[in-house]
Design a protein around this motif. Sequence first.
Motif, PDB file in Angstrom:
ATOM      1  N   LEU A  90       0.964  -1.317   0.228  1.00 47.98           N
ATOM      2  CA  LEU A  90      -0.106   0.044   0.051  1.00 47.98           C
ATOM      3  C   LEU A  90       0.934   1.363   0.101  1.00 47.98           C
ATOM      4  CD1 LEU A  90      -2.629   1.547   0.395  1.00 47.98           C
ATOM      5  CD2 LEU A  90      -2.423   1.298   2.854  1.00 47.98           C
ATOM      6  N   ALA A  91       1.968   1.154   0.893  1.00 47.46           N
ATOM      7  CA  ALA A  91       2.907   2.346   0.795  1.00 47.46           C
ATOM      8  C   ALA A  91       3.499   2.668  -0.407  1.00 47.46           C
ATOM      9  CB  ALA A  91       3.905   2.081   1.943  1.00 47.46           C
ATOM     10  N   VAL A  92       3.776   1.581  -1.309  1.00 44.43           N
ATOM     11  CA  VAL A  92       4.523   2.021  -2.572  1.00 44.43           C
ATOM     12  C   VAL A  92       3.475   2.474  -3.564  1.00 44.43           C
ATOM     13  CG1 VAL A  92       5.649   0.657  -4.512  1.00 44.43           C
ATOM     14  CG2 VAL A  92       6.264  -0.148  -2.160  1.00 44.43           C
ATOM     15  N   LEU A  93       2.289   1.771  -3.643  1.00 45.12           N
ATOM     16  CA  LEU A  93       1.138   2.024  -4.509  1.00 45.12           C
ATOM     17  C   LEU A  93       0.837   3.566  -4.195  1.00 45.12           C
ATOM     18  CD1 LEU A  93      -0.653   1.311  -6.916  1.00 45.12           C
ATOM     19  CD2 LEU A  93      -2.294   0.216  -5.087  1.00 45.12           C
ATOM     20  N   SER A  94       0.505   3.947  -3.052  1.00 50.21           N
ATOM     21  CA  SER A  94       0.100   5.531  -2.813  1.00 50.21           C
ATOM     22  C   SER A  94       1.041   6.378  -3.031  1.00 50.21           C
ATOM     23  CB  SER A  94      -0.336   5.268  -1.139  1.00 50.21           C
ATOM     24  OG  SER A  94       0.777   4.925  -0.253  1.00 50.21           O
ATOM     25  N   SER A  95       2.373   5.840  -2.986  1.00 48.14           N
ATOM     26  CA  SER A  95       3.267   6.760  -3.229  1.00 48.14           C
ATOM     27  C   SER A  95       3.399   6.893  -4.757  1.00 48.14           C
ATOM     28  CB  SER A  95       4.671   6.390  -2.851  1.00 48.14           C
ATOM     29  OG  SER A  95       4.824   6.415  -1.633  1.00 48.14           O
ATOM     30  N   LEU A  96       3.339   6.059  -5.518  1.00 46.40           N
ATOM     31  CA  LEU A  96       3.250   5.970  -7.081  1.00 46.40           C
ATOM     32  C   LEU A  96       2.072   7.026  -7.500  1.00 46.40           C
ATOM     33  CD1 LEU A  96       4.232   5.340  -9.919  1.00 46.40           C
ATOM     34  CD2 LEU A  96       2.933   3.204  -9.784  1.00 46.40           C
ATOM     35  N   LEU A  97       0.915   6.661  -6.866  1.00 45.11           N
ATOM     36  CA  LEU A  97      -0.458   7.168  -7.362  1.00 45.11           C
ATOM     37  C   LEU A  97      -0.098   8.761  -6.983  1.00 45.11           C
ATOM     38  CD1 LEU A  97      -3.134   4.658  -6.888  1.00 45.11           C
ATOM     39  CD2 LEU A  97      -1.841   5.262  -8.842  1.00 45.11           C
ATOM     40  N   LEU A  98       0.226   8.858  -5.906  1.00 48.89           N
ATOM     41  CA  LEU A  98       0.344  10.397  -5.290  1.00 48.89           C
ATOM     42  C   LEU A  98       1.364  11.170  -6.283  1.00 48.89           C
ATOM     43  CD1 LEU A  98      -0.371  12.465  -3.382  1.00 48.89           C
ATOM     44  CD2 LEU A  98       1.543  11.818  -2.003  1.00 48.89           C
ATOM     45  N   LEU A  99       2.552  10.671  -6.478  1.00 43.80           N
ATOM     46  CA  LEU A  99       3.566  10.890  -7.479  1.00 43.80           C
ATOM     47  C   LEU A  99       2.894  11.600  -8.870  1.00 43.80           C
ATOM     48  CD1 LEU A  99       6.379  11.782  -8.732  1.00 43.80           C
ATOM     49  CD2 LEU A  99       6.412   9.265  -9.048  1.00 43.80           C
ATOM     50  N   LEU A 100       1.686  10.572  -9.327  1.00 42.64           N
ATOM     51  CA  LEU A 100       1.054  10.960 -10.609  1.00 42.64           C
ATOM     52  C   LEU A 100       0.012  11.763 -10.403  1.00 42.64           C
ATOM     53  CD1 LEU A 100       1.038   7.302 -11.863  1.00 42.64           C
ATOM     54  CD2 LEU A 100       2.704   9.061 -12.821  1.00 42.64           C
ATOM     55  N   GLY A 101      -0.477  12.096  -9.480  1.00 39.09           N
ATOM     56  CA  GLY A 101      -1.504  13.100  -9.042  1.00 39.09           C
ATOM     57  C   GLY A 101      -2.785  12.267  -9.217  1.00 39.09           C
ATOM     58  N   TRP A 102      -2.910  10.959  -8.917  1.00 36.74           N
ATOM     59  CA  TRP A 102      -4.342  10.486  -9.137  1.00 36.74           C
ATOM     60  C   TRP A 102      -5.046  10.458  -7.844  1.00 36.74           C
ATOM     61  CZ3 TRP A 102      -6.752   5.862  -7.461  1.00 36.74           C
ATOM     62  CH2 TRP A 102      -7.944   5.527  -8.320  1.00 36.74           C
ATOM     63  N   ARG A 103      -6.303  11.223  -7.707  1.00 35.24           N
ATOM     64  CA  ARG A 103      -6.870  11.212  -6.427  1.00 35.24           C
ATOM     65  C   ARG A 103      -6.399  11.659  -5.311  1.00 35.24           C
ATOM     66  NH1 ARG A 103     -12.432  10.835  -8.435  1.00 35.24           N
ATOM     67  NH2 ARG A 103     -12.098   9.628 -10.323  1.00 35.24           N
ATOM     68  N   THR A 104      -5.434  12.791  -5.600  1.00 28.90           N
ATOM     69  CA  THR A 104      -4.658  13.151  -4.668  1.00 28.90           C
ATOM     70  C   THR A 104      -4.839  13.388  -3.286  1.00 28.90           C
ATOM     71  OG1 THR A 104      -4.919  15.556  -5.295  1.00 28.90           O
ATOM     72  CG2 THR A 104      -3.344  14.769  -6.518  1.00 28.90           C
ATOM     73  N   ARG A 105      -6.167  13.717  -2.903  1.00 36.11           N
ATOM     74  CA  ARG A 105      -6.642  13.941  -1.692  1.00 36.11           C
ATOM     75  C   ARG A 105      -6.629  12.450  -1.085  1.00 36.11           C
ATOM     76  NH1 ARG A 105      -6.577  18.371   1.242  1.00 36.11           N
ATOM     77  NH2 ARG A 105      -8.110  19.506  -0.092  1.00 36.11           N
ATOM     78  N   THR A 106      -7.074  11.742  -1.663  1.00 42.48           N
ATOM     79  CA  THR A 106      -7.350  10.280  -0.869  1.00 42.48           C
ATOM     80  C   THR A 106      -5.741   9.670  -0.827  1.00 42.48           C
ATOM     81  OG1 THR A 106      -9.499   9.965  -1.951  1.00 42.48           O
ATOM     82  CG2 THR A 106      -8.115   7.884  -1.280  1.00 42.48           C
ATOM     83  N   MET A 107      -4.903   9.718  -2.038  1.00 36.97           N
ATOM     84  CA  MET A 107      -3.695   9.208  -1.979  1.00 36.97           C
ATOM     85  C   MET A 107      -2.721   9.863  -0.996  1.00 36.97           C
ATOM     86  SD  MET A 107      -3.859   6.761  -3.766  1.00 36.97           S
ATOM     87  CE  MET A 107      -5.506   6.284  -3.898  1.00 36.97           C
ATOM     88  N   SER A 108      -3.217  11.068  -0.777  1.00 38.87           N
ATOM     89  CA  SER A 108      -2.307  11.948   0.369  1.00 38.87           C
ATOM     90  C   SER A 108      -2.521  11.366   1.545  1.00 38.87           C
ATOM     91  CB  SER A 108      -2.543  13.405   0.289  1.00 38.87           C
ATOM     92  OG  SER A 108      -3.774  13.498   0.861  1.00 38.87           O
ATOM     93  N   VAL A 109      -3.606  10.781   1.946  1.00 44.40           N
ATOM     94  CA  VAL A 109      -4.077  10.169   3.210  1.00 44.40           C
ATOM     95  C   VAL A 109      -3.504   8.755   3.186  1.00 44.40           C
ATOM     96  CG1 VAL A 109      -5.872   9.493   4.450  1.00 44.40           C
ATOM     97  CG2 VAL A 109      -6.185  11.467   3.262  1.00 44.40           C
TER      98      VAL A 109
END
Length: 405
Positions: A90-109
């Motif tokens: 989850l840590a790896v996936l959320s970092s990647l998606l936050l890097l890409l800016g996909w659903r940034t509010r959720t991914m930042s959490v």
Amino acid sequence: MNRFALALSTAIARITESALGPYQSAVVRIGFSATWLLFLLRELPHRQELYGPDGPWSWDLAEQLIAGNGAFTALIWSDSRIWFESVYGLAVLSSLLLLLGWRTRTMSVLFMVGVLSLQNRSIFMGDGGDNVLHLMCVYLVFTRCGQVWSLDARRARRENEARARGERVVDRVGPVLWIVLGLMLIAVTGAGRLLEGDPVIPALLWAVWLGLGVWWTVGRLARTDQPRILLDVIGNMVHNGALLVIMAEACLIYATAGWYKIQGTRWQDGTAVYYPLHLDYFSPWPALADALSSSATMVLLVTYGTVVVQVAFPFTLFNRRVKNVLLAAMMTEHAVIAVVLGLPFFSLAMIAADAVFLPTSFLRRVGGRVARARERLTAGRGGPAPVPQTRAPEGAEETHVGFTA
């Protein structure tokens, strides 16, 4: 008095009407998510020893420590190897998606949950860069860091274009993601695991989840624009406050580091830089370290220059030219530290924190050059030439209702 009232009203309008620093917040988002992602990927073969069941800091010791300090970590909910791998993934996936800016509010959490879970599980594995990341991952939750340079911004632009054509736009991914994460949050809270330690992070998780639900509900059911405008004003104020905290945190880091250095005798006599260059742990390139430390004058200048830059930087924020010079000096210093002392992730974290002070004009030029390079690369591969788009004003990319608030 009239001038003061006018200045005050202008400041209030500026704070409430838009989310300031869209490019700076985007760079901070990209910088910290990339730093954490690269670290997790590099340590992938050693993850079990660093944070998992095979580490010297066992699960029982971690449980005792968490019981004492109340820190948040999802890894303390179970000592199962499967659970550890799930949290790490989850840590790896959320970092990647936050890097890409996909659903940034959720991914930042989720990014915050991943960072805190791993770092608080084994607190002796970190360094100064980890401490900065630890703080910034919490601040990012409050920012609207997906206004530019993100998949969210692209999706918002396409949705606005579709609405302009009279098409009906329905967001299905956001509600599904909200429901799934909500069920997980309810299950963890009902099991009593979420409320075992300090209540700050659990309260933040619930507040963000409920806030996103209110945001989506108002966007779908409100008959007038007033509720949407109110929520947008609140979101802008929270973002601007968080951005101010990030800037203050960066200044505090440099100010305290500089003043503590002044009190050290090695920094006073100008020899402090010499010693880490000859420690085996900080010498990935011994020949390079020897070359840099062979000149007493160079060591003296770097030692005193480091102290001067760190102490002076917070006092130069109101002078743009001097601030930019010191900012470039600090970023260059961290880049040198990454190579010479072998501390890439510490340096990347500090450079990401410094990026909040970068000029908007500079970031726009960099973004424009990257976009043009991408267009040339796409055209070279035989792809269709992109249709020029009218650039939206700052902050307009995320004024739509959705789960990237």
